[in-house]
Design an enzyme around this catalytic site. Structure first.
Site, PDB file in Angstrom:
ATOM      1  N   GLN A   1      36.938  52.398  57.909  1.00  0.00           N
ATOM      2  CA  GLN A   1      36.660  50.933  58.376  1.00  0.00           C
ATOM      3  C   GLN A   1      37.648  50.522  59.608  1.00  0.00           C
ATOM      4  OE1 GLN A   1      37.325  49.291  54.649  1.00  0.00           O
ATOM      5  NE2 GLN A   1      35.446  50.160  53.693  1.00  0.00           N
TER       6      GLN A   1
ATOM      7  N   ASP B   1      37.273  46.222  39.862  1.00  0.00           N
ATOM      8  CA  ASP B   1      35.997  46.767  40.470  1.00  0.00           C
ATOM      9  C   ASP B   1      35.793  48.244  40.049  1.00  0.00           C
ATOM     10  OD1 ASP B   1      38.054  47.671  42.165  1.00  0.00           O
ATOM     11  OD2 ASP B   1      37.340  46.357  43.967  1.00  0.00           O
ATOM     12  N   THR B   2      36.863  48.954  40.144  1.00  0.00           N
ATOM     13  CA  THR B   2      36.719  50.467  39.723  1.00  0.00           C
ATOM     14  C   THR B   2      36.383  50.670  38.410  1.00  0.00           C
ATOM     15  OG1 THR B   2      38.511  51.055  41.281  1.00  0.00           O
ATOM     16  CG2 THR B   2      37.854  52.731  39.838  1.00  0.00           C
TER      17      THR B   2
END
Length: 500
Positions: free
Chosen positions: A314, A247-248
């Site tokens: 989070q 994803d990076t």
């Protein structure tokens, strides 16, 4: 320039980006409109998370695949009958597949505690400097190398293929197995010089290169979704393209940087701060500062530092019973004075604590600092120290690469936190360009568009991105917080425990 001739009737390509992170996943639909801009739209969102099973924290991989198929049904219901699809997820975790082509168990999460002391064990007779010279990858105790070192040896004997998470999902959907390089590089097992899995490291963890499918670059077509899925789900005809599956890597592709004086910060659960390079940098300074050379799309390297990131926020949100939104917590933080305590956000104690608020407070007590008590104080402590850490690493990047960075492009969810962006700009004395927040899905789709010929190359693609999405600019506030960064650096170096 895009490869689309709008003067003639055409069947426009539709792209679906499957983007799955540690806490959620989604399917984003992307297309190029007549204004030569990329448009994206969320089609399906679902939760993700690991749960304790058989003594380990594990991902429910079958659930993730089912949610992808459910999302594709929504794409079909919206009237899209033919699409391309790319998959990106987090890095380092893997699935073991047996001779029958079925998974042997659900994959263990990188946040599992099984590798807490493995770096020391594995490097007892392999010097760290030699390992870094081989791979250029930073030392993180959850890297695949250390996970495989701790893997059940009997299970490894039964393993026909070791597949990274997105490669496994693509395999289940199409029946075709590959190992995509941007994610494979995070294993800390690819040799920078040879461009292949390193034989010495494979021997260290009792596996062989035949247990990995062949390596492919981002943008490689994989195949169509198998007939059995088409029979059981109402799906569009779907051509799967192996994108930058980490994803990076996708987020960096989707970052609208230009020139040679910009850095990126992919700001989400993790913060990945670095610079895109054409050649890796694995010299002594990079080794000492634990920088990584993850492989990127189109022959690039993501030279970056892995930082704890918004995982801390989070966790705090959950500790408060989710009674506050992230926006509300940021607003509360904005009412507080920053830099009332220094915190090393990369301390291992923050990786997976039982209670993040209590862990932060205990850290401050142990270092004789002001203890944050209210939600606003706790969140300001997180944002202020993330900004300090970012600013410190920008200085390190300039030193290691002998460059002068003028722009920091922040993408991902953290690009929406104006307070954090402004603090970072001021402390680092750098212009911050924030956005797009959906850079990962956009980068995923852009690789697909380049693969089909709809976009010429990544340089053209990044220009299109900059013209397609709103970007916010932050400039340093002169004179604010003078000397704070130096005192923070002294704190990290153990030279000072004094407060601001």
């Amino acid at each position: 320039m895009l490869g689309i001739d709008w003067s003639e009737p055409i069947v426009k390509n539709i792209y679906v980006a499957v983007d799955i992170g540690a806490s959620s996943g989604r399917l984003m639909l992307a297309e190029i409109n007549r204004n030569q801009q990329i448009q994206i739209k969320e089609m399906h969102r679902f939760k993700n998370g690991f749960e304790k099973s058989d003594g380990h924290e594990r991902w429910n991989i079958d659930y993730l695949i089912h949610e992808i198929l459910t999302g594709l049904e929504k794409v079909k219901a919206a009237g899209y009958t033919n699409v391309h699809l790319g998959i990106d997820t987090w890095a380092v975790d893997y699935v073991l597949v047996g001779e029958d082509g079925q998974k042997l168990s659900n994959p263990i999460s990188y946040r599992d505690s099984r590798t807490s002391n493995t770096i020391k064990a594995l490097t007892s007779d392999l010097p760290k400097r030699e390992l870094y010279k081989k791979t250029g990858i930073q030392f993180l105790d959850f890297n695949t190398l250390y996970q495989l070192y701790e893997e059940d040896h009997e299970l490894l004997k039964k393993t026909n293929k070791i597949m990274m998470i997105p490669d496994y999902i693509g395999y289940v959907l199409t029946g075709k197995a590959v190992t995509e390089v941007t994610n494979a590089s995070t294993t800390q097992m690819l040799n920078l010089r040879a461009g292949l899995f390193d034989e010495d490291l494979l021997n260290k963890v009792n596996v062989n290169d035949d247990q990995f499918a062949h390596l492919v670059e981002a943008g490689t077509p994989l195949g169509t979704i198998s007939d059995n899925w088409m029979e059981n789900f109402d799906l569009p005809v779907t051509e799967v393209i192996t994108v930058a599956t980490h994803d990076t890597a996708s987020a960096v592709v989707g970052t609208p940087g230009h020139g040679d004086d910009w850095a990126f910060l992919s700001s989400g659960t993790w913060s990945l701060l670095g610079k895109e390079l054409n050649t890796p940098e694995n010299g002594q300074l990079a080794f000492q500062d634990n920088y990584t050379n993850e492989w990127g799309a189109y022959g690039t390297y993501r030279f970056l530092k892995n930082i704890m990131g918004l995982w801390m926020a989070q966790c705090v949100k959950r500790c408060y019973g989710n009674q506050y939104s992230f926006g509300e917590l940021a607003a509360l933080a904005g009412d507080e004075v920053p830099f009332q305590q220094f915190i090393d956000v990369n301390d291992e104690r923050f990786v997976n604590p039982k209670n993040m608020i209590e862990e932060i407070q205990q850290y401050c007590r142990e270092s004789n600092q002001t203890v944050p008590e209210t939600p606003g104080e706790v969140m300001m402590a997180i944002y202020a120290n993330l900004a300090l850490f970012y600013a410190n690493e920008i200085q390190e990047l300039n030193k290691i690469l002998n460059c002068h960075l003028n722009t920091l492009n922040i993408v991902g969810g953290g690009s929406n936190v104006a307070l954090l962006n402004q603090l970072t700009s001021t402390l680092a004395n750098i212009e911050v360009i924030a956005g797009p927040n959906e850079a990962t899905a956009i980068g995923n789709a852009l690789v697909q568009m380049i693969s089909t010929g709809d976009v010429k190359n990544i340089q053209v693609g990044r220009k299109i991105i900059s013209e397609s999405f709103e970007l916010k600019h932050f400039k340093p506030e002169t004179g604010e917080y003078a000397g704070v960064l130096q005192r923070y650096q002294d704190f990290l170096n153990g030279h000072s425990k004094e407060l601001v």
